[in-house]
Design a protein around this motif. Structure first.
Motif, PDB file in Angstrom:
ATOM      1  N   ARG A  13       0.803  -1.224   0.000  1.00 23.57           N
ATOM      2  CA  ARG A  13       0.000   0.000   0.000  1.00 23.57           C
ATOM      3  C   ARG A  13       0.837   1.276   0.000  1.00 23.57           C
ATOM      4  O   ARG A  13       0.571   2.218  -0.741  1.00 23.57           O
ATOM      5  CB  ARG A  13      -0.862   0.000   1.247  1.00 23.57           C
ATOM      6  CG  ARG A  13      -2.206   0.602   1.034  1.00 23.57           C
ATOM      7  CD  ARG A  13      -3.032   0.406   2.269  1.00 23.57           C
ATOM      8  NE  ARG A  13      -4.194  -0.408   2.032  1.00 23.57           N
ATOM      9  CZ  ARG A  13      -4.332  -1.673   2.382  1.00 23.57           C
ATOM     10  NH1 ARG A  13      -3.354  -2.328   2.981  1.00 23.57           N
ATOM     11  NH2 ARG A  13      -5.436  -2.320   2.140  1.00 23.57           N
ATOM     12  N   ARG A  54      11.092  -3.417   5.208  1.00 25.77           N
ATOM     13  CA  ARG A  54       9.908  -3.732   5.996  1.00 25.77           C
ATOM     14  C   ARG A  54       9.307  -2.439   6.568  1.00 25.77           C
ATOM     15  O   ARG A  54      10.060  -1.571   7.017  1.00 25.77           O
ATOM     16  CB  ARG A  54      10.333  -4.667   7.137  1.00 25.77           C
ATOM     17  CG  ARG A  54       9.218  -5.312   7.891  1.00 25.77           C
ATOM     18  CD  ARG A  54       8.608  -6.425   7.058  1.00 25.77           C
ATOM     19  NE  ARG A  54       7.326  -6.808   7.617  1.00 25.77           N
ATOM     20  CZ  ARG A  54       7.105  -7.947   8.258  1.00 25.77           C
ATOM     21  NH1 ARG A  54       8.077  -8.824   8.411  1.00 25.77           N
ATOM     22  NH2 ARG A  54       5.908  -8.213   8.724  1.00 25.77           N
ATOM     23  N   ASP A  75       1.130   4.431  12.810  1.00 25.74           N
ATOM     24  CA  ASP A  75       1.167   3.249  13.679  1.00 25.74           C
ATOM     25  C   ASP A  75       2.613   2.867  13.975  1.00 25.74           C
ATOM     26  O   ASP A  75       3.012   2.672  15.123  1.00 25.74           O
ATOM     27  CB  ASP A  75       0.397   2.070  13.043  1.00 25.74           C
ATOM     28  CG  ASP A  75       0.818   1.786  11.613  1.00 25.74           C
ATOM     29  OD1 ASP A  75       1.139   2.739  10.868  1.00 25.74           O
ATOM     30  OD2 ASP A  75       0.833   0.602  11.220  1.00 25.74           O
ATOM     31  N   ALA A  94      -2.565   5.664   2.730  1.00 20.93           N
ATOM     32  CA  ALA A  94      -2.633   4.435   3.543  1.00 20.93           C
ATOM     33  C   ALA A  94      -3.435   4.692   4.820  1.00 20.93           C
ATOM     34  O   ALA A  94      -2.978   4.419   5.924  1.00 20.93           O
ATOM     35  CB  ALA A  94      -1.230   3.907   3.842  1.00 20.93           C
ATOM     36  N   GLN A  95      -4.640   5.230   4.632  1.00 21.26           N
ATOM     37  CA  GLN A  95      -5.462   5.590   5.790  1.00 21.26           C
ATOM     38  C   GLN A  95      -6.186   4.378   6.366  1.00 21.26           C
ATOM     39  O   GLN A  95      -6.741   3.557   5.636  1.00 21.26           O
ATOM     40  CB  GLN A  95      -6.480   6.663   5.377  1.00 21.26           C
ATOM     41  CG  GLN A  95      -5.783   7.986   5.074  1.00 21.26           C
ATOM     42  CD  GLN A  95      -6.723   9.075   4.641  1.00 21.26           C
ATOM     43  OE1 GLN A  95      -7.801   8.806   4.126  1.00 21.26           O
ATOM     44  NE2 GLN A  95      -6.300  10.310   4.840  1.00 21.26           N
ATOM     45  N   LYS A 123       0.902  -6.507  17.561  1.00 23.11           N
ATOM     46  CA  LYS A 123       2.294  -6.103  17.306  1.00 23.11           C
ATOM     47  C   LYS A 123       2.522  -4.679  17.791  1.00 23.11           C
ATOM     48  O   LYS A 123       3.646  -4.209  17.849  1.00 23.11           O
ATOM     49  CB  LYS A 123       2.672  -6.276  15.830  1.00 23.11           C
ATOM     50  CG  LYS A 123       2.044  -5.344  14.838  1.00 23.11           C
ATOM     51  CD  LYS A 123       2.672  -5.592  13.439  1.00 23.11           C
ATOM     52  CE  LYS A 123       1.831  -4.944  12.363  1.00 23.11           C
ATOM     53  NZ  LYS A 123       2.278  -5.301  11.008  1.00 23.11           N
ATOM     54  N   SER A 165      -9.230  -1.278   8.238  1.00 24.75           N
ATOM     55  CA  SER A 165      -9.639  -0.256   7.269  1.00 24.75           C
ATOM     56  C   SER A 165     -11.103  -0.463   6.909  1.00 24.75           C
ATOM     57  O   SER A 165     -11.963   0.273   7.373  1.00 24.75           O
ATOM     58  CB  SER A 165      -8.725  -0.191   6.051  1.00 24.75           C
ATOM     59  OG  SER A 165      -8.533  -1.445   5.487  1.00 24.75           O
TER      60      SER A 165
HETATM   61  P1  ADP Z   1       3.770  -5.534   7.519  1.00 28.54           P
HETATM   62  O1  ADP Z   1       5.189  -5.318   7.057  1.00 28.54           O
HETATM   63  O2  ADP Z   1       3.683  -5.598   9.005  1.00 28.54           O
HETATM   64  O3  ADP Z   1       3.030  -6.617   6.802  1.00 28.54           O
HETATM   65  P2  ADP Z   1       1.792  -3.972   6.188  1.00 28.54           P
HETATM   66  O4  ADP Z   1       2.251  -4.102   4.775  1.00 28.54           O
HETATM   67  O5  ADP Z   1       0.639  -4.765   6.627  1.00 28.54           O
HETATM   68  O6  ADP Z   1       3.050  -4.184   7.151  1.00 28.54           O
HETATM   69  O7  ADP Z   1       1.470  -2.461   6.498  1.00 28.54           O
HETATM   70  C1  ADP Z   1       2.411  -1.450   6.277  1.00 28.54           C
HETATM   71  C2  ADP Z   1       1.786  -0.126   6.655  1.00 28.54           C
HETATM   72  O8  ADP Z   1       0.696   0.153   5.784  1.00 28.54           O
HETATM   73  C3  ADP Z   1       1.197  -0.093   8.063  1.00 28.54           C
HETATM   74  O9  ADP Z   1       2.173   0.306   8.994  1.00 28.54           O
HETATM   75  C4  ADP Z   1       0.058   0.905   7.932  1.00 28.54           C
HETATM   76  O10 ADP Z   1       0.504   2.225   8.192  1.00 28.54           O
HETATM   77  C5  ADP Z   1      -0.375   0.739   6.481  1.00 28.54           C
HETATM   78  N1  ADP Z   1      -1.525  -0.194   6.382  1.00 28.54           N
HETATM   79  C6  ADP Z   1      -1.558  -1.488   6.740  1.00 28.54           C
HETATM   80  N2  ADP Z   1      -2.770  -2.037   6.545  1.00 28.54           N
HETATM   81  C7  ADP Z   1      -3.538  -1.053   6.047  1.00 28.54           C
HETATM   82  C8  ADP Z   1      -4.895  -0.983   5.630  1.00 28.54           C
HETATM   83  N3  ADP Z   1      -5.695  -2.040   5.718  1.00 28.54           N
HETATM   84  N4  ADP Z   1      -5.349   0.178   5.125  1.00 28.54           N
HETATM   85  C9  ADP Z   1      -4.544   1.246   5.028  1.00 28.54           C
HETATM   86  N5  ADP Z   1      -3.244   1.247   5.426  1.00 28.54           N
HETATM   87  C10 ADP Z   1      -2.739   0.124   5.924  1.00 28.54           C
END
Ligand code: ADP
Ligand code: MG
Length: 217
Positions: A13, A54, A75, A94-95, A123, A165
């Motif tokens: 995202r 990551r 976050d 990425a809201q 986490k 979300s």
């Molecule tokens: P990870 O490396 O832990 O898998 P993600 O790819 O799930 O991380 O998420 C990376 C970032 O994207 C999160 O820290 C958050 O800010 C944003 N994000 C994660 N999930 C969502 C979502 N469902 N909708 C919008 N933003 C998201």
């Protein structure tokens, strides 16, 4: 100091939603991280490269100056702390939100009222600890690194603190959102030394990001 700029992004995202902002600054990433195994991606601008890390590691790369700037969710920033980072712009991408969720059959309000000790899998241990401390709820935090939704289903925890979300992942796993902790979007973060030493190269990009982010609100 070299005026080469390194931008830290995470796949998925944040990468996808940052592309239009880069475009507004005249920067096109010439490789697709979903298809390539490369961790350093070139752009059309020889002075700008993108590194893929990551999501939770983005602040670390920027803090240490291994990347000059990056994009990270609130976050992640809240958990990491903002030390050594300049956070000039909310990019409004990425809201989502951080919430507490429980199994559909678990009476969360009653457990809280009765002063039960809750087992919470997440986490986001810092965010969760602060939230429950403010409410005066005693919790045992169980640190996980992913798939938090599973924990209440198999009895690892009573509740989870996770990103939501649309809520479709919660629904698919028979979980309900019972508390909203904070709204999340991604911020641009900049290494403080780079901000001074590479100002000339950084400033136009920061400006373009800011304008594009404002347009997309
Ligand atoms: P990870 O490396 O832990 O898998 P993600 O790819 O799930 O991380 O998420 C990376 C970032 O994207 C999160 O820290 C958050 O800010 C944003 N994000 C994660 N999930 C969502 C979502 N469902 N909708 C919008 N933003 C998201
Ligand atoms: Mg994920």
């Amino acid at each position: 100091m070299s005026q080469q700029l390194t931008l830290a992004l995470s796949k998925g995202r944040i990468f996808e939603e940052t592309l239009p902002l880069l475009e507004a600054a005249g920067i096109r990433v010439t490789e697709d991280p979903e298809k390539s195994r490369k961790l350093i991606l070139a752009t059309n601008d020889p002075a700008v490269r993108v590194i893929i890390v990551r999501a939770s590691d983005v602040p670390t790369y920027v803090q240490h100056g291994a990347a000059d700037f990056g994009v990270a969710g609130k976050d992640v920033l809240h958990e990491h702390g903002g030390e050594g980072l300049y956070q000039p712009i909310d990019l409004n991408i990425a809201q989502c939100r951080v919430s507490v969720a429980v199994s559909a059959g678990f009476d969360y309000d009653k457990a809280v009222r009765q002063g039960a000790r809750l087992r919470v899998a997440t986490k986001y241990t810092k965010t969760a600890r602060e939230h429950f401390a403010k409410k005066g709820v005693h919790v045992d935090l169980i640190k996980l690194y992913g798939s938090m939704e599973l924990a209440p289903l198999v009895g690892l925890s009573d509740a989870i603190v996770d990103l939501v979300s649309t809520g479709s992942t919660l629904r698919a796993n028979n979980l309900v959102e019972v508390e909203h902790i904070m709204d999340i979007s991604s911020r641009l973060i900049v290494n403080q030394a780079a901000l001074k030493l590479k100002r000339e190269r950084l400033q136009p990009i920061l400006q373009a990001f800011e304008q594009a982010a404002r347009r997309s609100v």
